[in-house]
Design a protein around this motif. Structure first.
Motif, PDB file in Angstrom:
ATOM      1  N   GLU A 186      -3.610   5.255   1.783  1.00 26.98           N
ATOM      2  CA  GLU A 186      -4.360   5.509   0.557  1.00 26.98           C
ATOM      3  C   GLU A 186      -3.648   6.516  -0.347  1.00 26.98           C
ATOM      4  O   GLU A 186      -3.630   6.341  -1.558  1.00 26.98           O
ATOM      5  CB  GLU A 186      -5.758   6.041   0.897  1.00 26.98           C
ATOM      6  CG  GLU A 186      -6.600   5.055   1.684  1.00 26.98           C
ATOM      7  CD  GLU A 186      -7.933   5.629   2.145  1.00 26.98           C
ATOM      8  OE1 GLU A 186      -8.177   6.844   1.980  1.00 26.98           O
ATOM      9  OE2 GLU A 186      -8.736   4.851   2.683  1.00 26.98           O
ATOM     10  N   ASP A 196       0.823  -1.207   0.000  1.00 26.35           N
ATOM     11  CA  ASP A 196       0.000   0.000   0.000  1.00 26.35           C
ATOM     12  C   ASP A 196       0.862   1.263   0.000  1.00 26.35           C
ATOM     13  O   ASP A 196       0.563   2.233  -0.709  1.00 26.35           O
ATOM     14  CB  ASP A 196      -0.979   0.009   1.174  1.00 26.35           C
ATOM     15  CG  ASP A 196      -0.296  -0.077   2.536  1.00 26.35           C
ATOM     16  OD1 ASP A 196       0.733  -0.779   2.657  1.00 26.35           O
ATOM     17  OD2 ASP A 196      -0.786   0.548   3.495  1.00 26.35           O
ATOM     18  N   THR A 241      -4.631   7.675   5.396  1.00 26.32           N
ATOM     19  CA  THR A 241      -4.866   6.245   5.556  1.00 26.32           C
ATOM     20  C   THR A 241      -6.368   5.996   5.595  1.00 26.32           C
ATOM     21  O   THR A 241      -7.163   6.925   5.481  1.00 26.32           O
ATOM     22  CB  THR A 241      -4.214   5.712   6.853  1.00 26.32           C
ATOM     23  OG1 THR A 241      -4.996   6.126   7.979  1.00 26.32           O
ATOM     24  CG2 THR A 241      -2.768   6.174   6.992  1.00 26.32           C
ATOM     25  N   ASN A 242      -6.726   4.760   5.817  1.00 29.14           N
ATOM     26  CA  ASN A 242      -8.144   4.440   5.944  1.00 29.14           C
ATOM     27  C   ASN A 242      -8.724   4.911   7.279  1.00 29.14           C
ATOM     28  O   ASN A 242      -9.931   4.909   7.465  1.00 29.14           O
ATOM     29  CB  ASN A 242      -8.364   2.931   5.777  1.00 29.14           C
ATOM     30  CG  ASN A 242      -7.571   2.104   6.771  1.00 29.14           C
ATOM     31  OD1 ASN A 242      -6.432   2.424   7.134  1.00 29.14           O
ATOM     32  ND2 ASN A 242      -8.167   1.017   7.218  1.00 29.14           N
TER      33      ASN A 242
END
Length: 181
Positions: free
Chosen positions: A41, A9, A58-59
């Protein structure tokens, strides 16, 4: 452009950076400040507080991370605490302003395309409450099953593409999606 071999990621987000100048150390050390299960992300460079660093979406939260030789700076903004976002862009870069828990954070010299992308995605997180532990978003309109299956298969392809799932997991999940038709 530099290539990294940190995590799928992080590597995927770093590959989209126009330049990693001044952020290589932060990219390599980013897993040290991430929580279990947290996925990156988007990444961008910027200036906040005492210097250049890395902005990571990020998430779960927005993180500013500066990793220096003598110390590090980490400031995070959980999405549930962010109330507003502003983007002020110039010719090449701009300032991302985040309002969270009564505080105002200005991250300057963010590349223009990345800054606008961060602002738009943060607004989406705020508007939809699309983060764990936040109030549920309003129900989505019904999607025809054919479109839902196509979307699920596309997401599955993306997960395999960034290495988030193995080939065996991909085949199992793909079979389950097709059998649900």
């Amino acid at each position: 452009m530099s290539t990294f071999n940190v995590r799928p990621d992080i590597d995927a987000a770093a590959a989209k950076l126009g330049s990693t100048l001044g952020a290589g150390r932060e990219i390599n050390h980013l897993p040290e400040v991430l929580w279990d299960g947290e996925q990156v992300e988007m990444l961008a460079t910027g200036v906040y507080g005492k210097g250049n660093g890395l902005l990571a979406m990020t998430n779960l939260r927005l993180i500013f991370f500066k990793h220096g030789i003598t110390g590090q700076q980490v400031e995070d903004f959980p999405y549930s605490k962010i109330s507003s976002v502003q983007w002020a862009g110039g010719m090449l870069g701009g300032t991302l302003i985040v309002f969270a828990s009564g505080n105002k954070a200005e991250i300057k010299q963010v590349p223009k395309a990345a800054g606008k992308g961060f602002a738009d995605k943060l607004r989406m997180h705020i508007a939809t409450g699309s983060v764990p532990g936040s109030p549920a978003a309003p129900p989505a309109p019904a999607v025809p099953q054919q479109q839902d299956v196509a979307g699920r298969l596309a997401t599955l392809d993306q997960l395999r593409g960034v290495g988030a799932i193995t080939d065996a997991e991909y085949q199992d999940r793909r079979t389950a999606i097709i059998n649900s038709i």
